[in-house]
Write an enzyme that holds these catalytic residues in place. Structure first.
Site, PDB file in Angstrom:
ATOM      1  N   GLY A 232       0.795  -1.229   0.000  1.00  0.00           N
ATOM      2  CA  GLY A 232       0.000   0.000   0.000  1.00  0.00           C
ATOM      3  C   GLY A 232       0.821   1.270   0.000  1.00  0.00           C
ATOM      4  O   GLY A 232       2.044   1.253  -0.075  1.00  0.00           O
TER       5      GLY A 232
ATOM      6  N   THR B 205      -0.225   6.283   4.896  1.00  0.00           N
ATOM      7  CA  THR B 205      -1.346   6.495   5.794  1.00  0.00           C
ATOM      8  C   THR B 205      -0.836   7.121   7.083  1.00  0.00           C
ATOM      9  O   THR B 205       0.369   7.276   7.280  1.00  0.00           O
ATOM     10  CB  THR B 205      -2.114   5.188   6.074  1.00  0.00           C
TER      11      THR B 205
ATOM     12  N   ALA C 284      -6.068  -0.680  10.899  1.00  0.00           N
ATOM     13  CA  ALA C 284      -6.091   0.574  11.653  1.00  0.00           C
ATOM     14  C   ALA C 284      -7.498   1.152  11.556  1.00  0.00           C
ATOM     15  O   ALA C 284      -7.926   1.578  10.483  1.00  0.00           O
ATOM     16  CB  ALA C 284      -5.067   1.567  11.104  1.00  0.00           C
TER      17      ALA C 284
ATOM     18  N   CYS D  58      -3.817   6.467   1.560  1.00  0.00           N
ATOM     19  CA  CYS D  58      -3.669   5.196   0.830  1.00  0.00           C
ATOM     20  C   CYS D  58      -3.529   5.422  -0.676  1.00  0.00           C
ATOM     21  O   CYS D  58      -3.817   4.525  -1.476  1.00  0.00           O
ATOM     22  CB  CYS D  58      -4.818   4.253   1.148  1.00  0.00           C
TER      23      CYS D  58
END
Length: 204
Positions: free
Chosen positions: A68, A71, A148, A164
Site C-alpha cells: 500500500g 497512511t 487501523a 492510501c
C-alpha cells in the site's frame, strides 16, 4: 491464539518486534493478535509514491514493509496487528484481506452503521469515507501488520496526504458516527469478530 494489549507504543519498536516474532516463529508457534495505539506517524508502504505526501509537517514518515501507500497513525486509532500462520489457517492473502474487512464491517453493524469494502482500494468505508485501513506483509507463509480503525482521533494529519494513495479521499471515525464505546470495548469486539472470521477457514 494469544492476545496482547500493548497500550500506546512507538511504531518502529512495534514494527521491529513483529519482524522479529515472524522471523523466529515455527510451525508450532501460536498465532497472536496485538491491540495498540501509535504515537503520531506517517507510514509509507513498499510501493509508496512520494507525491502522495502533499506537504511536510512535523510528523515523522517511516518507510515500512507493508503493502500500500501512505497512511497516518495516531492516538485514538485502534491498531490490530495480526501475526498469523496463513498455511496453518489454509488462507491466501486475498481471503485474509476480505476477512479483515468483514470483521470491521460486522463490528460497525453492531452499532447499526452500514460499511463496505472496496475491491479497488482495500479497507472499510462508510458513505465513501474511509474508516479503516488495511496493510499486510507476508513472509514464509506468515503475516504481520493488520488493521487501523479510526475511533476518536485528530483527523487533521490526513489532510497532508492522499490517504492510501487516493487524492481527495475522505476519512471518518467511529466517534463521528455516533459510536460512544471506548477503545477498550471496541478492541475486544474487534478480536471476537476476527476470531470468528478466521475460524471459518478458507470459505468466505
Amino acid at each position: 491464539m494469544k492476545i496482547r494489549e500493548l497500550g500506546t507504543v512507538d511504531y518502529l519498536v512495534t514494527w521491529h518486534a513483529m519482524k522479529e516474532f515472524t522471523a523466529h516463529r515455527t510451525e508450532y508457534t501460536p498465532d497472536e493478535i496485538w491491540l495498540l495505539q501509535h504515537s503520531p506517524v506517517y507510514t509509507q508502504g513498499i510501493a509508496g509514491r512520494p507525491e502522495h505526501l502533499l506537504y511536510q509537517n512535523d510528523i515523522p514518515i517511516i518507510q515500512t514493509d507493508r503493502g500500500g501507500q501512505i497512511t497516518f497513525h495516531g492516538p485514538g486509532q485502534l491498531i490490530t496487528y495480526l501475526l498469523l500462520d496463513l498455511r496453518r489457517l489454509k488462507l491466501n492473502v486475498r481471503e485474509l484481506v476480505r476477512k479483515m474487512e468483514r470483521a470491521v464491517i460486522d463490528l460497525l453493524q453492531e452499532y447499526h452503521v452500514h460499511a463496505e469494502g472496496r475491491v479497488d482500494a482495500p479497507g472499510v468505508y462508510v458513505s465513501n469515507a474511509k474508516i479503516a485501513s488495511l496493510g499486510l506483509k507476508i513472509k514464509n507463509g506468515c503475516c504481520y501488520h493488520g488493521i487501523a480503525l479510526n475511533v476518536d482521533m485528530d483527523l487533521t494529519p490526513f489532510s497532508a496526504i492522499n490517504p492510501c494513495g487516493y487524492a481527495g479521499m475522505r476519512v471518518t471515525q467511529t466517534k463521528n458516527l455516533g459510536i460512544d464505546d471506548e477503545m477498550e470495548v471496541l478492541g475486544l469486539k474487534m478480536i471476537k469478530k476476527l476470531q470468528l472470521k478466521l475460524a471459518e477457514g478458507s470459505n468466505i
